[in-house]
Design a protein around this motif. Structure first.
Motif, PDB file in Angstrom:
ATOM      1  N   ILE A  42       0.843  -1.189   0.000  1.00  0.00           N
ATOM      2  CA  ILE A  42       0.000   0.000   0.000  1.00  0.00           C
ATOM      3  C   ILE A  42       0.881   1.242   0.000  1.00  0.00           C
ATOM      4  O   ILE A  42       1.792   1.369   0.816  1.00  0.00           O
ATOM      5  CB  ILE A  42      -0.950  -0.011   1.213  1.00  0.00           C
ATOM      6  CG1 ILE A  42      -1.876  -1.228   1.114  1.00  0.00           C
ATOM      7  CG2 ILE A  42      -1.763   1.270   1.285  1.00  0.00           C
ATOM      8  CD1 ILE A  42      -2.793  -1.395   2.285  1.00  0.00           C
ATOM      9  N   VAL A  43       0.603   2.162  -0.918  1.00  0.00           N
ATOM     10  CA  VAL A  43       1.444   3.353  -1.056  1.00  0.00           C
ATOM     11  C   VAL A  43       0.708   4.635  -0.688  1.00  0.00           C
ATOM     12  O   VAL A  43       1.332   5.689  -0.577  1.00  0.00           O
ATOM     13  CB  VAL A  43       2.008   3.466  -2.492  1.00  0.00           C
ATOM     14  CG1 VAL A  43       2.968   2.333  -2.759  1.00  0.00           C
ATOM     15  CG2 VAL A  43       0.899   3.481  -3.529  1.00  0.00           C
ATOM     16  N   LEU A 325      -0.185   4.120   7.977  1.00  0.00           N
ATOM     17  CA  LEU A 325       0.568   3.401   6.969  1.00  0.00           C
ATOM     18  C   LEU A 325       2.039   3.496   7.329  1.00  0.00           C
ATOM     19  O   LEU A 325       2.585   4.593   7.453  1.00  0.00           O
ATOM     20  CB  LEU A 325       0.313   4.007   5.593  1.00  0.00           C
ATOM     21  CG  LEU A 325       0.958   3.336   4.388  1.00  0.00           C
ATOM     22  CD1 LEU A 325       0.455   1.909   4.240  1.00  0.00           C
ATOM     23  CD2 LEU A 325       0.669   4.134   3.129  1.00  0.00           C
ATOM     24  N   SER A 326       2.658   2.343   7.539  1.00  0.00           N
ATOM     25  CA  SER A 326       4.053   2.301   7.947  1.00  0.00           C
ATOM     26  C   SER A 326       4.911   1.885   6.770  1.00  0.00           C
ATOM     27  O   SER A 326       4.807   0.767   6.280  1.00  0.00           O
ATOM     28  CB  SER A 326       4.243   1.318   9.105  1.00  0.00           C
ATOM     29  OG  SER A 326       5.605   1.199   9.424  1.00  0.00           O
ATOM     30  N   ALA A 327       5.727   2.803   6.280  1.00  0.00           N
ATOM     31  CA  ALA A 327       6.627   2.503   5.170  1.00  0.00           C
ATOM     32  C   ALA A 327       7.793   3.464   5.240  1.00  0.00           C
ATOM     33  O   ALA A 327       7.687   4.560   5.792  1.00  0.00           O
ATOM     34  CB  ALA A 327       5.918   2.632   3.828  1.00  0.00           C
ATOM     35  N   THR A 328       8.914   3.061   4.654  1.00  0.00           N
ATOM     36  CA  THR A 328      10.084   3.915   4.672  1.00  0.00           C
ATOM     37  C   THR A 328       9.807   5.215   3.944  1.00  0.00           C
ATOM     38  O   THR A 328      10.176   6.295   4.378  1.00  0.00           O
ATOM     39  CB  THR A 328      11.276   3.187   4.035  1.00  0.00           C
ATOM     40  OG1 THR A 328      11.456   1.946   4.715  1.00  0.00           O
ATOM     41  CG2 THR A 328      12.543   4.003   4.143  1.00  0.00           C
ATOM     42  N   GLN A 329       9.143   5.113   2.798  1.00  0.00           N
ATOM     43  CA  GLN A 329       8.726   6.277   2.042  1.00  0.00           C
ATOM     44  C   GLN A 329       7.617   5.831   1.109  1.00  0.00           C
ATOM     45  O   GLN A 329       7.369   4.651   0.927  1.00  0.00           O
ATOM     46  CB  GLN A 329       9.888   6.868   1.240  1.00  0.00           C
ATOM     47  CG  GLN A 329      10.578   5.847   0.335  1.00  0.00           C
ATOM     48  CD  GLN A 329      11.811   6.403  -0.316  1.00  0.00           C
ATOM     49  OE1 GLN A 329      12.197   7.522  -0.051  1.00  0.00           O
ATOM     50  NE2 GLN A 329      12.433   5.637  -1.191  1.00  0.00           N
ATOM     51  N   ALA A 335       7.121  -3.902   1.117  1.00  0.00           N
ATOM     52  CA  ALA A 335       5.687  -3.874   1.405  1.00  0.00           C
ATOM     53  C   ALA A 335       5.416  -3.092   2.667  1.00  0.00           C
ATOM     54  O   ALA A 335       6.029  -3.311   3.701  1.00  0.00           O
ATOM     55  CB  ALA A 335       5.153  -5.296   1.545  1.00  0.00           C
ATOM     56  N   SER A 336       4.486  -2.153   2.582  1.00  0.00           N
ATOM     57  CA  SER A 336       4.116  -1.359   3.742  1.00  0.00           C
ATOM     58  C   SER A 336       3.012  -2.067   4.505  1.00  0.00           C
ATOM     59  O   SER A 336       2.258  -2.862   3.958  1.00  0.00           O
ATOM     60  CB  SER A 336       3.646   0.025   3.294  1.00  0.00           C
ATOM     61  OG  SER A 336       2.660  -0.097   2.293  1.00  0.00           O
TER      62      SER A 336
END
Length: 686
Positions: A42-43, A325-329, A335-336
């Protein structure tokens, strides 16, 4: 092993619940139905004023819109009319949640609008060949809704006619925020640093006096709902600021972590006093309109030892509360995770059931309880992407695919080691083998046994009469004395031969045993040969008739094998799908363990046949995955027909099928994995 480490799911196939539960209800025959699992990289994350959640999820070069109407609903595909797109930007109207816009496509990128919650989309702007939006915002005015967009080259554009025409705002920068109840009031970052405000829907802007450095960078911006909207702005060095008078004056907000840089800010549309702030240290909430000292932590601090959740990139409030939403960027290839921002310390994941942006690499149903389904999948890319971009997950269902649990080890709140494969003995289904963190583990009734083997990354496993495991570093290992010791029987090195005098390397990527004759095991390997030039990743299939003690390579007369399937209940029989060169691929059958082959059917190149399956309940029933769907033969491959049912409800492009699997005991029960993501099942009528 740490005392805090635990097995997240005990993959026993003899649970009392699974043994006594009634078979799950399914859709009717001759219709493709999604299997219960769902996931994706998910972005973006958005919530409507009704508490509905919207995400964009990516698989390879495909990015789609998915909608969750309520916490109890499965996610729904919302790309009808957008084609096979890359949805680069998406926004929901802050006051009218059925109205939304999406920027889709590559070159030219086009802008679409929907007035029915994404069920249908209308082309608003055909693109000019160079314009590419990366973000969209909507700002209500008294007469119309102004749209703002960020482009890939950092420009901010504005449209006052629904997106049909755009003009640049040269002084403005990201982010953008509008107060829904204060129509026409819009805030943006300033290109030179600081904050801008417009009171006429973005026609003109004035610089605001903000107690930060003149060139301080704006990181996050938010304006709440309600008649007296609050405005929040987060700066790189100036911290978090709050305004109660639409930006005329500002106060610095004191929090438990005063120097944290907020990466996202939001509020609850139904209770605007509830403010949520996300930063490197997690998510905090204030129930008092964000006043100083009123924030409390909802998630664990991410700087804790072995606690590797990246800073949240987005926060939204659904009808079941806040999530992030947890993601590096936003463009992270990893994968987030979509998590709920609630106590306890470890945030629970938000159910992604229905989101079909994952690739199914393997599906197995274990006798005698065929309601136990094992699925191995990858998220974020397909076959030929950088391995570091892959998120491999293994899941197990005990209720026929309604619910799935993730297999592996949980180390501390946010460190998880996924299983890479699972196999169970056909004669003793309570005895299984799985692969986690570079080890093969023997499981009895779901309980890991002391014996383990393997070094490096274990890629595939199978249990066929004997315990077998494969690793890229060693090859196929055969367990002796129930895994007390192991012997390599198909090495990772390829011996020199007349055809390849310098030898090469062998990477076994799949092992599968005949469910009716466990001593027959099929191994699929990718082999690379040294020389000038180097020959890489040649598919080779090996057959064992003695539970993996010895192997022989299968020959296809120079054709490239795409898939080989053992025919259950028929000694010595198998079918192979091979690339016979232009203009066709060919399905062949052998009844002497591969010594000789006869052609069953030739598929034209336009069908792109990629995978085959044999119905274990009827050896004359064959299935092949093609670029136009699943085709079926009921007479051993003489005649073929398209399997009934359509996948167009999840996009016409999902008619291209990459893998097909047959149920081991239910005639005509077929699973299909489209190339563009997801897993679906069909019960074909006779």
């Amino acid at each position: 092993m740490s005392t805090r480490a635990r097995l997240l799911v005990a993959p026993t196939l003899a649970l009392a619940l699974a043994a006594t539960a009634a078979p799950p209800a399914r859709a009717g025959n001759d219709a493709w139905t999604p299997v219960g699992l769902g996931d994706g990289r998910i972005v973006s994350l958005t919530a409507s004023s009704r508490g509905e959640l919207w995400v964009t999820a990516t698989l390879g070069d495909l990015t789609e819109i998915w909608h969750r109407p309520s916490a109890s609903s499965a996610w729904q595909w919302r790309n009808a009319g957008l084609g096979r797109p890359q949805v680069a930007a998406f926004v929901v109207h802050p006051l009218f949640p059925d109205v939304m816009w999406a920027a889709s496509g590559v070159a030219p990128q086009r802008l679409f609008g929907s007035t029915d919650g994404g069920a249908h989309w209308t082309l608003l702007f055909p693109g000019d060949g160079t314009l590419r939006f990366t973000a969209l915002w909507a700002a209500p005015t008294r007469r119309y809704t102004a749209l703002f967009g960020e482009t890939a080259d950092g420009k901010i554009l504005r449209s006052d006619n629904g997106g049909a025409f755009w003009v640049e705002l040269p002084a403005a920068s990201v982010p953008v925020a509008a107060a829904p109840a204060a129509r026409g009031v819009v805030f943006t970052g300033a290109r030179a640093g600081g904050l801008l405000r417009s009171t006429d829907g973005g026609l003109s802007f004035a610089r605001l006096a903000v107690p930060v450095g003149a060139d301080d960078q704006l990181l996050a911006l938010h304006a709440t709902y309600g008649k007296a909207p609050l405005v929040f702005a987060s700066f790189r060095t100036g911290g978090l600021l709050r305004s109660t008078n639409l930006g005329k004056s500002w106060q610095r907000i004191a929090r438990d972590v005063p120097h944290a840089r907020a990466s996202a800010i939001t509020s609850d549309a139904r209770d605007p006093a509830r403010i949520y702030v996300a930063d490197l240290f997690g998510v905090q909430m204030s129930a008092k309109g964000g006043r100083s000292g009123s924030f409390r932590d909802l998630t664990a601090p991410t700087w804790a030892t072995f606690n590797f959740v990246p800073a949240p990139t987005a926060v939204a409030v659904g009808d079941d509360g806040p999530c992030f939403l947890s993601a590096t960027q936003a463009s992270s290839p990893v994968a987030s995770d979509l998590l709920r921002a609630v106590q306890p310390v470890s945030p629970p994941p938000v159910d992604k059931k229905g989101i079909a942006t994952f690739v199914v690499k393997e599906l197995r149903l274990f006798p005698p309880d065929q309601r136990s389904i094992f699925v191995r999948r990858e998220i974020g890319c397909r076959e030929l992407c950088d391995p570091t971009f892959r998120d491999r997950r293994a899941l197990l269902s005990h209720d026929g695919g309604i619910t799935f649990a993730r297999l592996g080890f949980q180390f501390f709140p946010h460190t998880f080691f996924d299983a890479s494969d699972l196999a169970c003995d056909a004669e003793r289904p309570q005895r299984c083998l799985d692969a986690v963190a570079g080890m093969l583990r023997l499981l009895e009734n779901g309980v890991p046994q002391p014996s383990v083997t393997g070094s490096g990354t274990v890629t595939e496993i199978a249990a066929g009469g004997a315990l077998l495991g494969a690793s890229s570093e060693q090859g196929v290992a055969r367990g002796i004395d129930d895994g007390q010791s192991w012997a390599i029987t198909l090495a990772s090195s390829v011996e020199a031969s007349a055809e390849h005098p310098l030898g090469g390397t062998r990477n076994v990527v799949d092992l599968v045993a005949d469910s009716s004759a466990p001593e027959r095991v099929l191994a699929r390997a990718l082999e690379s040969y040294a020389g000038e030039p180097v020959v890489a990743n040649v598919p080779v299939f090996y057959l064992s008739g003695d539970s993996g003690a010895s192997w022989k390579a299968l020959s296809f007369g120079g054709a490239v094998p795409l898939d080989v399937e053992l025919v259950p209940h028929t000694v010595g029989s198998m079918v192979a799908l091979v690339d016979a060169g232009n203009p066709s691929s060919e399905l062949r059958r052998s009844d002497d363990d591969g010594a000789t082959w006869r052609a069953l059917h030739t598929f034209p190149r336009v069908e792109q046949a990629l995978d085959a399956a044999v119905d274990p309940t009827g050896a004359e029933d064959l299935y092949v995955a093609t670029s136009h769907g699943v085709v079926r033969s009921r007479d051993g491959g003489v005649t073929w027909e398209t399997a009934p049912g359509s996948l167009s409800a999840w996009g016409d492009y999902r008619q291209a099928i990459a893998r097909v699997f047959a149920h081991p005991s239910e005639h005509g029960h077929v699973y299909a994995a489209p190339y563009d993501g997801g897993l679906f099942e069909n019960r074909l009528s006779d």
